[in-house]
Motif scaffolding. Structure first.
Motif, mmCIF file in Angstrom:
data_model
loop_
_atom_site.group_PDB
_atom_site.id
_atom_site.type_symbol
_atom_site.label_atom_id
_atom_site.label_comp_id
_atom_site.label_asym_id
_atom_site.label_seq_id
_atom_site.Cartn_x
_atom_site.Cartn_y
_atom_site.Cartn_z
ATOM 1 N N VAL A 45 0.864 -1.197 0.228
ATOM 2 C CA VAL A 45 -0.033 0.044 -0.105
ATOM 3 C C VAL A 45 0.973 1.275 0.089
ATOM 4 C CG1 VAL A 45 -1.644 1.255 1.373
ATOM 5 C CG2 VAL A 45 -2.002 -1.199 1.018
ATOM 6 N N PHE A 46 0.389 2.134 -0.844
ATOM 7 C CA PHE A 46 1.127 3.554 -0.961
ATOM 8 C C PHE A 46 0.146 4.516 -0.071
ATOM 9 C CE2 PHE A 46 3.246 1.472 -4.693
ATOM 10 C CZ PHE A 46 4.694 2.244 -4.273
ATOM 11 N N GLU A 47 0.229 5.017 1.020
ATOM 12 C CA GLU A 47 -0.282 5.931 1.871
ATOM 13 C C GLU A 47 -0.076 7.546 1.201
ATOM 14 O OE1 GLU A 47 -0.015 5.363 5.763
ATOM 15 O OE2 GLU A 47 -0.947 3.308 5.757
ATOM 16 N N PHE A 48 -1.190 8.265 1.155
ATOM 17 C CA PHE A 48 -0.897 9.539 0.990
ATOM 18 C C PHE A 48 -2.086 10.537 1.646
ATOM 19 C CE2 PHE A 48 -3.961 7.786 -2.115
ATOM 20 C CZ PHE A 48 -5.085 8.766 -2.281
ATOM 21 N N THR A 49 -1.760 11.767 1.744
ATOM 22 C CA THR A 49 -2.625 12.740 2.188
ATOM 23 C C THR A 49 -2.861 13.839 1.050
ATOM 24 O OG1 THR A 49 -1.583 12.408 4.234
ATOM 25 C CG2 THR A 49 -2.887 14.340 4.116
ATOM 26 N N ASN A 50 -4.110 14.478 1.159
ATOM 27 C CA ASN A 50 -4.350 15.612 0.297
ATOM 28 C C ASN A 50 -4.098 16.709 1.248
ATOM 29 O OD1 ASN A 50 -5.288 17.651 -1.092
ATOM 30 N ND2 ASN A 50 -7.430 17.097 -1.327
ATOM 31 N N THR A 51 -2.803 17.441 0.853
ATOM 32 C CA THR A 51 -2.451 18.512 1.649
ATOM 33 C C THR A 51 -2.711 19.971 0.998
ATOM 34 O OG1 THR A 51 -0.127 18.397 0.192
ATOM 35 C CG2 THR A 51 -0.303 17.226 2.536
ATOM 36 N N GLY A 52 -3.594 19.690 -0.182
ATOM 37 C CA GLY A 52 -4.329 20.791 -0.740
ATOM 38 C C GLY A 52 -5.435 21.628 -0.037
ATOM 39 N N ASP A 53 -6.144 22.480 -0.688
ATOM 40 C CA ASP A 53 -7.475 23.107 -0.146
ATOM 41 C C ASP A 53 -8.394 23.077 -1.203
ATOM 42 O OD1 ASP A 53 -6.646 24.700 -2.200
ATOM 43 O OD2 ASP A 53 -6.102 26.553 -1.091
ATOM 44 N N ALA A 54 -8.284 21.882 -2.062
ATOM 45 C CA ALA A 54 -9.509 21.300 -2.720
ATOM 46 C C ALA A 54 -9.605 19.861 -3.118
ATOM 47 C CB ALA A 54 -9.458 21.983 -4.272
ATOM 48 N N PRO A 55 -10.679 19.326 -3.148
ATOM 49 C CA PRO A 55 -10.875 17.778 -3.374
ATOM 50 C C PRO A 55 -9.992 17.273 -4.189
ATOM 51 C CG PRO A 55 -12.949 18.880 -3.065
ATOM 52 C CD PRO A 55 -12.071 19.894 -3.317
ATOM 53 N N LEU A 56 -9.194 16.080 -3.759
ATOM 54 C CA LEU A 56 -8.339 15.352 -4.582
ATOM 55 C C LEU A 56 -9.193 14.268 -5.464
ATOM 56 C CD1 LEU A 56 -5.523 14.797 -5.774
ATOM 57 C CD2 LEU A 56 -5.178 13.525 -3.502
ATOM 58 N N ILE A 57 -8.969 14.353 -6.826
ATOM 59 C CA ILE A 57 -9.420 13.125 -7.538
ATOM 60 C C ILE A 57 -8.525 12.411 -8.308
ATOM 61 C CG2 ILE A 57 -11.087 12.613 -9.238
ATOM 62 C CD1 ILE A 57 -12.744 15.343 -8.738
ATOM 63 N N ILE A 58 -8.375 11.207 -8.006
ATOM 64 C CA ILE A 58 -7.601 10.148 -8.740
ATOM 65 C C ILE A 58 -8.290 9.553 -9.746
ATOM 66 C CG2 ILE A 58 -5.815 8.292 -8.366
ATOM 67 C CD1 ILE A 58 -5.054 10.177 -6.455
ATOM 68 N N SER A 59 -7.744 10.083 -10.948
ATOM 69 C CA SER A 59 -8.412 9.605 -12.083
ATOM 70 C C SER A 59 -8.317 8.256 -12.810
ATOM 71 C CB SER A 59 -8.445 10.728 -13.307
ATOM 72 O OG SER A 59 -6.887 10.859 -13.528
ATOM 73 N N ASP A 60 -6.863 7.905 -12.546
ATOM 74 C CA ASP A 60 -6.458 6.702 -13.184
ATOM 75 C C ASP A 60 -5.002 6.473 -12.390
ATOM 76 O OD1 ASP A 60 -6.441 4.411 -14.528
ATOM 77 O OD2 ASP A 60 -5.714 5.503 -16.300
ATOM 78 N N VAL A 61 -4.691 5.144 -12.302
ATOM 79 C CA VAL A 61 -3.585 4.500 -11.851
ATOM 80 C C VAL A 61 -2.983 3.604 -12.460
ATOM 81 C CG1 VAL A 61 -2.405 3.484 -10.076
ATOM 82 C CG2 VAL A 61 -4.131 5.068 -9.327
ATOM 83 N N LYS A 62 -1.949 3.348 -13.320
ATOM 84 C CA LYS A 62 -1.571 2.457 -14.446
ATOM 85 C C LYS A 62 -0.052 1.940 -13.867
ATOM 86 C CE LYS A 62 -4.056 4.303 -18.026
ATOM 87 N NZ LYS A 62 -4.103 4.405 -19.503
#
Length: 131
Positions: A45-62
């Motif tokens: 597992v790769f863990e991550f955090t959205n450190t920005g100020d808008a919703p994060l959308i992961i569109s694709d992972v290849k």
């Protein structure tokens, strides 16, 4: 008319500079499997955090090959929230592991390359070890 167009352009540029932006920050960009046995659990597992100020959308992972299957999170990740990307490697393939998983999103850095590494050991000893 030219002044009005110039004022509109300056206002648009100023608004764009203050726009909210998602930002993805991974705990680590490399997962080391180490030396693992053939047929063992290949999920990491790769863990991550959205450190920005808008919703994060992961569109694709290849992945860089069919032996690695990534799974992206469902739905947007709110600012300050954490999530993960699951990666499953086919551990029935003996030998070194050197693969790349590319994440595409609406973040300020829209493409991030993650790496997995390690080695799958065979279940039988080599000819030299038997003598």
């Amino acid at each position: 008319m030219k002044k009005l167009a110039l004022i509109a352009l300056v206002a648009f540029i100023g608004f764009s500079a203050n726009a909210q932006q998602a930002k993805i920050s991974f705990k680590t960009d490399t997962v080391d499997y180490g030396s693992i046995a053939k047929g063992s659990d290949g999920v990491r597992v790769f863990e991550f955090t959205n450190t920005g100020d808008a919703p994060l959308i992961i569109s694709d992972v290849k992945s860089s090959c069919g032996c690695t299957v990534p799974k992206k999170p469902d739905g947007p990740i709110a600012p300050g929230a954490t999530s993960s990307i699951e990666v499953k490697y086919d551990t029935n393939r003996v030998g070194p592991i050197r693969k790349t998983v590319t994440v595409y999103s609406n973040a300020s850095e829209p493409m991030v390359a993650l790496k997995i590494k390690g080695e799958v050991m065979s279940d039988s000893s080599s000819v030299l070890e038997k003598s």
